[in-house]
Design an enzyme around this catalytic site. Structure first.
Site, PDB file in Angstrom:
ATOM      1  N   ASP A 345       0.865  -1.189   0.000  1.00 38.57           N
ATOM      2  CA  ASP A 345       0.000   0.000   0.000  1.00 38.57           C
ATOM      3  C   ASP A 345       0.900   1.237   0.000  1.00 38.57           C
ATOM      4  O   ASP A 345       0.984   1.958   0.991  1.00 38.57           O
ATOM      5  CB  ASP A 345      -0.893  -0.047   1.264  1.00 38.57           C
ATOM      6  CG  ASP A 345      -1.872   1.112   1.331  1.00 38.57           C
ATOM      7  OD1 ASP A 345      -2.009   1.852   0.334  1.00 38.57           O
ATOM      8  OD2 ASP A 345      -2.506   1.272   2.389  1.00 38.57           O
ATOM      9  N   CYS A 372      -3.547   4.475  -4.243  1.00 33.45           N
ATOM     10  CA  CYS A 372      -4.354   5.703  -4.229  1.00 33.45           C
ATOM     11  C   CYS A 372      -4.146   6.510  -5.503  1.00 33.45           C
ATOM     12  O   CYS A 372      -4.751   7.562  -5.658  1.00 33.45           O
ATOM     13  CB  CYS A 372      -4.064   6.525  -2.983  1.00 33.45           C
ATOM     14  SG  CYS A 372      -2.354   7.009  -2.848  1.00 33.45           S
TER      15      CYS A 372
HETATM   16  C1  LIG Z   1      -0.724   4.817   1.992  1.00 34.59           C
HETATM   17  S1  LIG Z   1      -0.008   4.636   3.588  1.00 34.59           S
HETATM   18  C2  LIG Z   1      -0.584   3.018   3.995  1.00 34.59           C
HETATM   19  C3  LIG Z   1      -0.673   2.675   5.453  1.00 34.59           C
HETATM   20  C4  LIG Z   1      -1.486   1.425   5.819  1.00 34.59           C
HETATM   21  N1  LIG Z   1      -1.354   0.349   4.870  1.00 34.59           N
HETATM   22  C5  LIG Z   1      -2.943   1.770   6.038  1.00 34.59           C
HETATM   23  O1  LIG Z   1      -3.773   1.475   5.189  1.00 34.59           O
HETATM   24  O2  LIG Z   1      -3.261   2.358   7.103  1.00 34.59           O
HETATM   25  C6  LIG Z   1       1.654   4.423   3.161  1.00 34.59           C
HETATM   26  C7  LIG Z   1       2.585   4.162   4.335  1.00 34.59           C
HETATM   27  O3  LIG Z   1       3.870   3.873   3.803  1.00 34.59           O
HETATM   28  C8  LIG Z   1       4.853   4.471   4.624  1.00 34.59           C
HETATM   29  N2  LIG Z   1       6.027   4.605   3.761  1.00 34.59           N
HETATM   30  C9  LIG Z   1       6.268   5.571   2.835  1.00 34.59           C
HETATM   31  N3  LIG Z   1       7.400   5.299   2.173  1.00 34.59           N
HETATM   32  C10 LIG Z   1       7.889   4.146   2.679  1.00 34.59           C
HETATM   33  C11 LIG Z   1       9.025   3.341   2.385  1.00 34.59           C
HETATM   34  N4  LIG Z   1       9.881   3.692   1.441  1.00 34.59           N
HETATM   35  N5  LIG Z   1       9.210   2.212   3.087  1.00 34.59           N
HETATM   36  C12 LIG Z   1       8.338   1.848   4.067  1.00 34.59           C
HETATM   37  N6  LIG Z   1       7.224   2.564   4.377  1.00 34.59           N
HETATM   38  C13 LIG Z   1       7.015   3.697   3.701  1.00 34.59           C
HETATM   39  C14 LIG Z   1       4.216   5.749   5.117  1.00 34.59           C
HETATM   40  O4  LIG Z   1       4.814   6.160   6.334  1.00 34.59           O
HETATM   41  C15 LIG Z   1       2.754   5.316   5.294  1.00 34.59           C
HETATM   42  O5  LIG Z   1       2.529   4.845   6.607  1.00 34.59           O
END
Ligand SMILES: C[S@@+](CC[C@H](N)C(=O)[O-])C[C@H]1O[C@@H](n2cnc3c(N)ncnc32)[C@H](O)[C@@H]1O
Length: 415
Positions: A345, A372
């Site tokens: 995600d 998204c």
């Molecule tokens: C769209 S949100 C999804 C969160 C979760 N799946 C939810 O539905 O509540 C994307 C998440 O990815 C994390 N994120 C962004 N870049 C990342 C990366 N390179 N590696 C790991 N996590 C990352 C962000 O901090 C965020 O919590």
């Protein structure tokens, strides 16, 4: 690109017949051999446009400022702040909700066709609650006087707002119609217990003060714990204004779609990438049972701490803090062995080619991709296809009514 690259059309008005919808909240028209991206209109309409931006040789941007022949889906805008030159927060206020679902489905279809070479039937499902008062988490900008609002489309100007009809009332009331001094923006979120968290940011976007207002209380106080959310039959803790699905019904809908596509079995290993507070990993962990394993990977320390707390009763689930970039993921997969299911995600930019290829190389039986941005999804679906995975199913949800955003859940399986 310099203004000279455009055709010098800024401010010019002319009539067009509007063509199909495009990604980004506008429709495509043509005039004197050039493409015009027109906002505030609908496919098939005859409108007078005013060019708002002309910086590129191939296209310019315009607003429909007069409707000569209206499409049947056109309605009165429920929000007085929406319209040409006004607040840029919404794209489809002038379209019936059913019409918005059709536009979003057309955009997802077009992106998959153009960027992944796939012709896929797409239906966008509405979430419960109608198209207004759904936004439970928002960032409002502050103008120079400290009045809160949202930015004009493709501009830094702040349109001050007394209300925002897509935002849930307690959040709108907590922020709008009052002056915020010595700050650049205000984040606000309302949790499932009705607690409103506001967090100010300075002009460089750095966090300042966080306050919570409990239901029935008159005075905000310092937060004493995390915000509460519920989804998929479980309660979740999230950092006050930290990431959580914005629409109150979205987390439930996405958990249902992800669980259905993942169809996990006892003893399986699941990787939940970009895990946030552990929503999908936590929802799938009971299905793999005590003999299975769920590894959630998330880069943000506060989200990891919330995920640790959320998954504490599920010994088969663990949280790893780190970046899901290709080298890190490769190491993780070596350590973990072959995952049966990978859920990802990512943020708007998508996972990208390298991460998609590494996931496919680990040969999971299913990849469940929550997206998204349909353009990023389509690009990554193409990367998965090049690595031997095909799109087997797709669901799409209107998690952001009145805006051009749409959330998709895709199932990819070995071809
Ligand atoms: C769209 S949100 C999804 C969160 C979760 N799946 C939810 O539905 O509540 C994307 C998440 O990815 C994390 N994120 C962004 N870049 C990342 C990366 N390179 N590696 C790991 N996590 C990352 C962000 O901090 C965020 O919590």
């Amino acid at each position: 690109m310099s203004a000279a690259a455009g055709g010098g059309w800024e401010g010019r008005r002319f009539e067009v017949t509007v063509g199909p919808v495009a990604h980004g909240g506008h429709c495509v028209a043509r005039h004197e051999g050039r493409v015009v991206f027109v906002r505030h209109t609908l496919p098939g309409e005859r409108v007078v446009v005013e060019v708002t931006e002309d910086r590129h040789a191939g296209f310019c941007r315009a607003d429909a400022v007069e409707v000569l022949e209206a499409a049947p889906q056109r309605v009165e805008r429920p929000c007085p702040y929406s319209g040409p030159g006004k607040c840029g927060g919404c794209d489809w206020q002038h379209v019936s909700h059913a019409g918005q679902l059709e536009l979003k489905a057309a955009v997802v279809r077009e992106q998959l066709s153009r960027l992944a070479g796939l012709e896929v039937p797409v239906t966008v499902e509405a979430l419960p609650g109608g198209p207004l008062r759904w936004r439970s988490r928002a960032r409002f900008a502050l103008d120079r006087a400290g009045d809160p609002g949202l930015r004009r489309h493709r501009s830094h100007d702040v349109v001050a707002l007394d209300d925002c009809p897509i935002t849930v009332e307690p959040a709108a009331q907590a922020v709008l119609g009052r002056r915020w001094l010595d700050a650049g923006a205000v984040d606000v979120a309302v949790d499932s217990a009705g607690v409103v968290t506001t967090a100010t940011l300075d002009r460089r976007g750095r966090p300042q003060d966080v306050l919570v207002l409990r239901p029935g209380a008159d005075v905000p106080e310092e937060p004493a714990g995390r915000a509460q959310r519920s989804a998929g039959g479980r309660d979740w803790e999230v950092e006050g204004t930290g990431f959580w699905q914005v629409h109150p019904a979205a987390a439930d809908a996405l958990v249902e779609a992800v669980s259905g596509f993942a169809a996990v079995q006892p003893g399986e290993t699941v990787l939940d990438l970009y895990a946030g507070a552990g929503l999908f990993g936590g929802a799938l962990a009971p299905g793999v049972g005590p003999g299975g394993r769920v590894v959630c990977v998330e880069s943000d320390a506060a989200a990891c701490a919330a995920a640790d707390a959320n998954l504490a009763d599920l010994p088969q689930a663990e949280v790893w803090q780190g970046d899901v970039d290709a080298p890190g993921l490769t190491e993780l997969l070596v350590d973990l062995g072959r995952p049966d299911v990978v859920v990802l995600d990512p943020p708007r930019a998508g996972a990208g080619k390298d991460v998609s290829r590494v996931i496919a190389g680990a040969a999971p039986r299913a990849v469940v991709y929550v997206a998204c941005d349909p353009a990023s999804l389509a690009r990554d679906v193409a990367a998965f296809a090049a690595a031997g995975y095909r799109l087997a199913d797709l669901r799409a949800y209107d998690c952001f009514p009145m805006t051009a955003h749409v959330e998709c859940v895709a199932l990819l399986v070995p071809a």
